[in-house]
Design a protein around this motif. Structure first.
Motif, PDB file in Angstrom:
ATOM      1  N   ALA A   1       0.856  -1.186   0.000  1.00  0.00           N
ATOM      2  CA  ALA A   1       0.000   0.000   0.000  1.00  0.00           C
ATOM      3  C   ALA A   1       0.892   1.236   0.000  1.00  0.00           C
ATOM      4  CB  ALA A   1      -0.910  -0.005   1.221  1.00  0.00           C
ATOM      5  N   GLU A   2       0.468   2.261  -0.724  1.00  0.00           N
ATOM      6  CA  GLU A   2       1.284   3.470  -0.869  1.00  0.00           C
ATOM      7  C   GLU A   2       0.397   4.699  -0.894  1.00  0.00           C
ATOM      8  OE1 GLU A   2       3.694   0.697  -3.981  1.00  0.00           O
ATOM      9  OE2 GLU A   2       2.135   2.127  -4.536  1.00  0.00           O
ATOM     10  N   ILE A   3       0.992   5.826  -0.567  1.00  0.00           N
ATOM     11  CA  ILE A   3       0.321   7.110  -0.717  1.00  0.00           C
ATOM     12  C   ILE A   3       1.344   8.108  -1.253  1.00  0.00           C
ATOM     13  CG2 ILE A   3       0.709   7.777   1.702  1.00  0.00           C
ATOM     14  CD1 ILE A   3      -2.143   9.139   1.488  1.00  0.00           C
ATOM     15  N   TYR A   4       0.928   8.885  -2.247  1.00  0.00           N
ATOM     16  CA  TYR A   4       1.825   9.776  -2.975  1.00  0.00           C
ATOM     17  C   TYR A   4       1.254  11.186  -3.051  1.00  0.00           C
ATOM     18  CZ  TYR A   4       4.041   5.598  -5.023  1.00  0.00           C
ATOM     19  OH  TYR A   4       4.690   4.405  -5.217  1.00  0.00           O
ATOM     20  N   VAL A   5       2.163  12.133  -3.169  1.00  0.00           N
ATOM     21  CA  VAL A   5       1.834  13.450  -3.698  1.00  0.00           C
ATOM     22  C   VAL A   5       2.477  13.518  -5.081  1.00  0.00           C
ATOM     23  CG1 VAL A   5       2.015  15.938  -3.430  1.00  0.00           C
ATOM     24  CG2 VAL A   5       1.839  14.482  -1.406  1.00  0.00           C
ATOM     25  N   LEU A   6       1.677  13.803  -6.106  1.00  0.00           N
ATOM     26  CA  LEU A   6       2.189  13.870  -7.471  1.00  0.00           C
ATOM     27  C   LEU A   6       1.853  15.207  -8.098  1.00  0.00           C
ATOM     28  CD1 LEU A   6       0.801  10.646  -7.287  1.00  0.00           C
ATOM     29  CD2 LEU A   6       2.464  10.542  -9.139  1.00  0.00           C
ATOM     30  N   ASP A   7       2.835  15.783  -8.813  1.00  0.00           N
ATOM     31  CA  ASP A   7       2.668  17.045  -9.526  1.00  0.00           C
ATOM     32  C   ASP A   7       2.780  16.806 -11.020  1.00  0.00           C
ATOM     33  OD1 ASP A   7       2.525  18.281  -7.079  1.00  0.00           O
ATOM     34  OD2 ASP A   7       4.534  19.148  -7.154  1.00  0.00           O
ATOM     35  N   LEU A   8       1.819  17.312 -11.788  1.00  0.00           N
ATOM     36  CA  LEU A   8       1.847  17.246 -13.248  1.00  0.00           C
ATOM     37  C   LEU A   8       2.547  18.504 -13.748  1.00  0.00           C
ATOM     38  CD1 LEU A   8       0.968  15.796 -15.830  1.00  0.00           C
ATOM     39  CD2 LEU A   8      -1.258  16.934 -15.621  1.00  0.00           C
ATOM     40  N   LEU A   9       3.775  18.355 -14.256  1.00  0.00           N
ATOM     41  CA  LEU A   9       4.632  19.510 -14.496  1.00  0.00           C
ATOM     42  C   LEU A   9       4.500  20.095 -15.899  1.00  0.00           C
ATOM     43  CD1 LEU A   9       7.872  18.246 -12.729  1.00  0.00           C
ATOM     44  CD2 LEU A   9       6.032  19.666 -11.775  1.00  0.00           C
ATOM     45  N   SER A  10       4.438  19.247 -16.926  1.00  0.00           N
ATOM     46  CA  SER A  10       4.394  19.778 -18.294  1.00  0.00           C
ATOM     47  C   SER A  10       4.049  18.679 -19.272  1.00  0.00           C
ATOM     48  CB  SER A  10       5.750  20.389 -18.686  1.00  0.00           C
ATOM     49  OG  SER A  10       6.752  19.392 -18.789  1.00  0.00           O
ATOM     50  N   VAL A  11       3.626  19.101 -20.463  1.00  0.00           N
ATOM     51  CA  VAL A  11       3.536  18.207 -21.611  1.00  0.00           C
ATOM     52  C   VAL A  11       4.831  18.366 -22.396  1.00  0.00           C
ATOM     53  CG1 VAL A  11       2.327  17.686 -23.770  1.00  0.00           C
ATOM     54  CG2 VAL A  11       1.026  18.314 -21.722  1.00  0.00           C
ATOM     55  N   VAL A  12       5.479  17.255 -22.698  1.00  0.00           N
ATOM     56  CA  VAL A  12       6.795  17.281 -23.340  1.00  0.00           C
ATOM     57  C   VAL A  12       6.620  17.187 -24.854  1.00  0.00           C
ATOM     58  CG1 VAL A  12       9.009  16.087 -23.542  1.00  0.00           C
ATOM     59  CG2 VAL A  12       7.859  16.237 -21.324  1.00  0.00           C
ATOM     60  N   PRO A  13       7.221  18.107 -25.613  1.00  0.00           N
ATOM     61  CA  PRO A  13       7.134  18.001 -27.078  1.00  0.00           C
ATOM     62  C   PRO A  13       7.736  16.691 -27.577  1.00  0.00           C
ATOM     63  CG  PRO A  13       7.990  20.154 -26.411  1.00  0.00           C
ATOM     64  CD  PRO A  13       7.981  19.289 -25.178  1.00  0.00           C
ATOM     65  N   THR A  14       7.260  16.210 -28.720  1.00  0.00           N
ATOM     66  CA  THR A  14       7.793  14.983 -29.301  1.00  0.00           C
ATOM     67  C   THR A  14       8.804  15.271 -30.404  1.00  0.00           C
ATOM     68  OG1 THR A  14       5.855  14.848 -30.734  1.00  0.00           O
ATOM     69  CG2 THR A  14       5.812  13.568 -28.693  1.00  0.00           C
ATOM     70  N   ALA A  15       9.288  16.503 -30.470  1.00  0.00           N
ATOM     71  CA  ALA A  15      10.405  16.876 -31.335  1.00  0.00           C
ATOM     72  C   ALA A  15      11.278  17.844 -30.556  1.00  0.00           C
ATOM     73  CB  ALA A  15       9.910  17.523 -32.626  1.00  0.00           C
ATOM     74  N   ALA A  16      12.569  17.870 -30.881  1.00  0.00           N
ATOM     75  CA  ALA A  16      13.506  18.739 -30.164  1.00  0.00           C
ATOM     76  C   ALA A  16      13.082  20.198 -30.264  1.00  0.00           C
ATOM     77  CB  ALA A  16      14.912  18.550 -30.720  1.00  0.00           C
ATOM     78  N   TRP A  17      13.252  20.928 -29.176  1.00  0.00           N
ATOM     79  CA  TRP A  17      12.782  22.313 -29.095  1.00  0.00           C
ATOM     80  C   TRP A  17      13.924  23.312 -28.884  1.00  0.00           C
ATOM     81  CZ3 TRP A  17      11.800  18.400 -25.654  1.00  0.00           C
ATOM     82  CH2 TRP A  17      12.487  18.444 -24.434  1.00  0.00           C
ATOM     83  N   GLY A  18      15.162  22.855 -28.955  1.00  0.00           N
ATOM     84  CA  GLY A  18      16.294  23.723 -28.681  1.00  0.00           C
ATOM     85  C   GLY A  18      16.491  24.810 -29.730  1.00  0.00           C
ATOM     86  N   GLU A  19      17.475  25.672 -29.480  1.00  0.00           N
ATOM     87  CA  GLU A  19      17.774  26.802 -30.358  1.00  0.00           C
ATOM     88  C   GLU A  19      18.442  26.293 -31.637  1.00  0.00           C
ATOM     89  OE1 GLU A  19      17.797  30.794 -31.478  1.00  0.00           O
ATOM     90  OE2 GLU A  19      16.858  29.838 -29.724  1.00  0.00           O
ATOM     91  N   PRO A  20      17.870  26.615 -32.826  1.00  0.00           N
ATOM     92  CA  PRO A  20      18.485  26.163 -34.088  1.00  0.00           C
ATOM     93  C   PRO A  20      19.907  26.705 -34.237  1.00  0.00           C
ATOM     94  CG  PRO A  20      16.240  26.909 -34.461  1.00  0.00           C
ATOM     95  CD  PRO A  20      16.584  27.302 -33.057  1.00  0.00           C
ATOM     96  N   GLN A  21      20.792  25.849 -34.781  1.00  0.00           N
ATOM     97  CA  GLN A  21      22.191  26.206 -34.983  1.00  0.00           C
ATOM     98  C   GLN A  21      22.508  26.282 -36.474  1.00  0.00           C
ATOM     99  OE1 GLN A  21      24.237  26.592 -31.891  1.00  0.00           O
ATOM    100  NE2 GLN A  21      22.047  26.722 -31.375  1.00  0.00           N
ATOM    101  N   GLU A  22      23.605  26.955 -36.800  1.00  0.00           N
ATOM    102  CA  GLU A  22      24.026  27.066 -38.188  1.00  0.00           C
ATOM    103  C   GLU A  22      24.463  25.700 -38.719  1.00  0.00           C
ATOM    104  OE1 GLU A  22      23.946  29.638 -40.291  1.00  0.00           O
ATOM    105  OE2 GLU A  22      22.912  30.806 -38.748  1.00  0.00           O
ATOM    106  N   PRO A  23      24.133  25.383 -39.978  1.00  0.00           N
ATOM    107  CA  PRO A  23      24.571  24.104 -40.564  1.00  0.00           C
ATOM    108  C   PRO A  23      26.098  24.022 -40.606  1.00  0.00           C
ATOM    109  CG  PRO A  23      22.873  25.150 -41.906  1.00  0.00           C
ATOM    110  CD  PRO A  23      23.296  26.166 -40.897  1.00  0.00           C
ATOM    111  N   VAL A  24      26.608  22.803 -40.537  1.00  0.00           N
ATOM    112  CA  VAL A  24      28.043  22.558 -40.600  1.00  0.00           C
ATOM    113  C   VAL A  24      28.398  22.117 -42.012  1.00  0.00           C
ATOM    114  CG1 VAL A  24      29.939  21.139 -39.725  1.00  0.00           C
ATOM    115  CG2 VAL A  24      28.169  21.965 -38.157  1.00  0.00           C
ATOM    116  N   ALA A  25      29.379  22.794 -42.609  1.00  0.00           N
ATOM    117  CA  ALA A  25      29.783  22.485 -43.978  1.00  0.00           C
ATOM    118  C   ALA A  25      30.239  21.032 -44.096  1.00  0.00           C
ATOM    119  CB  ALA A  25      30.909  23.426 -44.406  1.00  0.00           C
ATOM    120  N   GLY A  26      29.818  20.385 -45.183  1.00  0.00           N
ATOM    121  CA  GLY A  26      30.227  19.021 -45.447  1.00  0.00           C
ATOM    122  C   GLY A  26      29.346  17.963 -44.819  1.00  0.00           C
TER     123      GLY A  26
END
Length: 315
Positions: A156-181
């Motif tokens: 038997a268990e008892i919890y406190v749970l917090d729903l923090l966010s919905v996580v995107p299913t694609a990367a959300w970071g800052e776009p970077q410049e392409p690398v040559a080659g």
């Protein structure tokens, strides 16, 4: 004390991968109207056990739970302590959450997890998942007290749970410049990549480029990760494996389960990043004659989106 599946950061990682994170090739629960209704109805009713405890602490921070022990837990119960003001979650969403677990027999705190980066993988929510039974279609920012009776597999268990966010299913970071080659990568509206193989000599070493730079937890060797990926053969430019082609459902696994070149596209990168990696046979599936049945001798290209990570301490 044996904890339930959503408390898996304090138990074996092998069990963690059963917590509702779908693997490559599996289908996400449908977020249509009937799925939403099922998710909303999945939550247990409030009851004497879940209502008997007083919670202190802010949502998004570790909590304390005070109750008169021993606390009898006769059936599954969920009481909303604070309703969030974010968007409601839908069946099939990947969510981040945090918890504090308590022993109803003694009142003792057992574990806290998910409040610090790298403590918990995002998990997929559905009507028949532990998280669906706990949060249902609650809005982000919701805090609940959940009480569960003893079963053959858990105490038997008892919890406190917090729903923090919905996580995107694609990367959300800052776009970077392409690398040559490096191969050219273009993204569809949903984040699915298309890869164009460049002309020129084959690389002899694993080569990496950051396409999007995340700002989350930095992945370490042996950690569990939640990723999307698109794999392409250098020899013909054709994709041979992809989560995007199998329903766009992220895949959860430990970094050390992948070939060395793929590991290099995970370890040391922060969550939210998208990484492009070119892997010669030495860091892939070994030297040999290229064929259509396996990846021996093939130089591989991967686009990897790092959506979540959980630190697994070395044994």
């Amino acid at each position: 004390m044996r904890l339930r599946p959503f408390a898996l950061s304090v138990v074996a990682v092998s069990a963690l991968l059963l917590s509702g994170c779908a693997g490559a090739g599996s289908d996400a629960p449908s977020p249509d109207a009937s799925g939403a209704a099922d998710l909303c109805a999945a939550v247990a009713d409030s009851g004497a056990a879940s209502e008997a405890a007083t919670v202190t602490g802010e949502v998004g921070e570790p909590s304390k739970l005070v109750f008169d022990a021993p606390l009898e837990v006769a059936d599954r119960q969920v009481t909303v302590v604070e309703e969030g003001d974010g968007d409601k979650v839908e069946a099939g969403d990947f969510v981040s959450y945090a918890l504090t677990a308590f022993n109803p027999e003694t009142g003792e705190e057992i574990a806290t997890a998910g409040y610090e980066p790298g403590e918990m993988l995002p998990a997929q929510i559905s009507a028949d998942s532990p998280l669906g039974e706990t949060f249902g279609c609650s809005p982000v920012g919701t805090r609940v007290v959940a009480a569960f009776p003893k079963t053959d597999d858990t105490d038997a268990e008892i919890y406190v749970l917090d729903l923090l966010s919905v996580v995107p299913t694609a990367a959300w970071g800052e776009p970077q410049e392409p690398v040559a080659g490096m191969p050219k990568v273009t993204l569809a509206d949903d984040g699915a990549p298309t890869v164009t193989v460049p002309e020129g000599d084959l690389p002899t070493e694993t080569t990496l480029a950051t396409l999007k730079e995340g700002d989350g937890y930095e992945v370490q060797s042996g950690d569990a990760v939640l990723i999307q990926y698109w794999g392409v053969r250098w020899s013909n430019g054709e994709s041979f494996d992809s989560t995007w082609a199998k329903g766009g459902v992220p895949y959860a696994q430990r970094t050390t389960s992948f070939v060395p070149g793929f590991q290099k596209a995970l370890e040391g990168y922060p969550v939210g990043s998208q990484v492009l990696v070119v892997i010669p046979p030495v860091d892939g599936y070994g030297e040999g004659e290229i064929n259509t049945t396996d990846l021996v001798g093939e130089t591989l290209i991967f686009v990897v989106d790092i959506l979540g990570a959980q630190h697994i301490p070395a044994q």
